[in-house]
Motif scaffolding. Structure first.
Motif: not given
Length: 309
Positions: A72-84, A266-274
């Motif tokens: 019930d408050g502000t939620v910060v998403i600091a996980t790896k992007s492939y878990t979104n 890794t998060e490379i699929e949200s970076l170079n590959l995306e």
């Protein structure tokens, strides 16, 4: 600002734990939510941060997402992007009511949260370096104040989020043109997170070695061809300037190199590959061969390391 309102930080790693420690040290009400471990009971742990000026030790309340009935408050998403996608589904199930602040690298990482119907979504572009020295100890350095901007929602929610999260040790600022910041950082990360792991070096290499800096310039120039098509308004020089600023005086390992060494995805699929996929989807298509090749090599290297880990 209501300092009693809870800030939930999802992802207890090199971003989440330092942020939780600095906010707790500043008197904010923080819960670190462990997303990679199920059924972690509510507990207190000490997190130690060593930055350029001092050492901070803060007691952090932690709990697993599966044990949280409601957020019930502000939620910060600091996980790896492939878990979104999984995180978005869980937040919707637990009826998260506050604004979301996504602290991740990459292009389009907010899409699962928008599709899940969250009304207030912000993106934060992080300008820090952080590296774990043990499970609850981190070496941390802010480069400059990290911008936060609206993807979906109202200006008042952005102002509130910045006020809640900002501290002297881990500063944030409001940014009207967040898309430009997102793309600038995405290109910067496509350089650091492909070249540093392939060369197996720390992120200070671009200042120390001119040949490696020239490789970075080639990659930046290729990506700028895409942002020109998208009317983002970036230049080669401003991106390279930030790359060199991050690289100066630093000997930290970039997150992708840490992930590969530890047998993690890794998060490379949200970076170079995306970035390459988006360029190829334009009409007429734009081909980014260096960006795509480096991304695919990192992906292959990551897969091989995970198989042998």
């Amino acid at each position: 600002m209501d300092t009693k309102e809870t800030i939930y930080i999802l992802g207890s790693g090199a971003v989440g734990f330092p942020l939780a420690a600095y906010l707790t040290n500043a008197g904010r009400n923080v819960v670190a939510v462990r997303t990679s471990r199920n059924d972690v009971p509510k507990s207190m742990i000490d997190v130690t941060i060593q930055d350029a000026s001092n050492r901070v030790i803060a007691p952090i309340e932690t709990i697993s997402l599966s044990n949280l009935a409601r957020l019930d408050g502000t939620v910060v998403i600091a996980t790896k992007s492939y878990t979104n996608q999984a995180i978005a589904d869980l937040l919707k199930e637990r009826k998260a009511t506050g604004p979301l602040v996504i602290m991740q690298n990459g292009v389009g990482v907010e899409r699962p949260f928008l599709e899940a119907g969250f009304a207030a979504v912000c993106r934060c572009v992080l300008y820090i370096t952080s590296q774990p020295t043990s499970e609850f100890q981190f070496s941390f350095r802010p480069i400059t104040a990290s911008p936060i901007g609206i993807i979906e929602g109202l200006e008042a929610e952005l102002v509130k989020c910045v006020a809640q999260l900002n501290t002297d040790a881990f500063p944030f600022r409001a940014e009207a043109n967040i898309q430009k910041e997102i793309w600038k950082k995405a290109i910067i990360n496509s350089v650091f997170n492909s070249l540093c792991p392939l060369l197996d070096v720390d992120n200070g290499v671009f200042v120390r070695d001119e040949a490696t800096a020239n490789l970075a310039r080639q990659l930046v120039k290729e990506c700028i061809a895409l942002t020109d098509r998208l009317n983002i308004g970036l230049s080669d020089s401003e991106v390279m300037q930030q790359i060199m600023r991050i690289s100066t005086g630093s000997k930290q390992l970039i997150s992708t190199l840490q992930d590969i060494r530890n047998g993690r995805q890794t998060e490379i699929e949200s970076l170079n590959l995306e970035i390459a996929r988006l360029a190829a989807s334009l009409q007429p298509p734009l081909h980014l061969p260096q960006t795509e090749l480096l991304g695919n090599i990192i992906l292959a290297k990551s897969v091989l390391h995970r198989k042998t880990a």
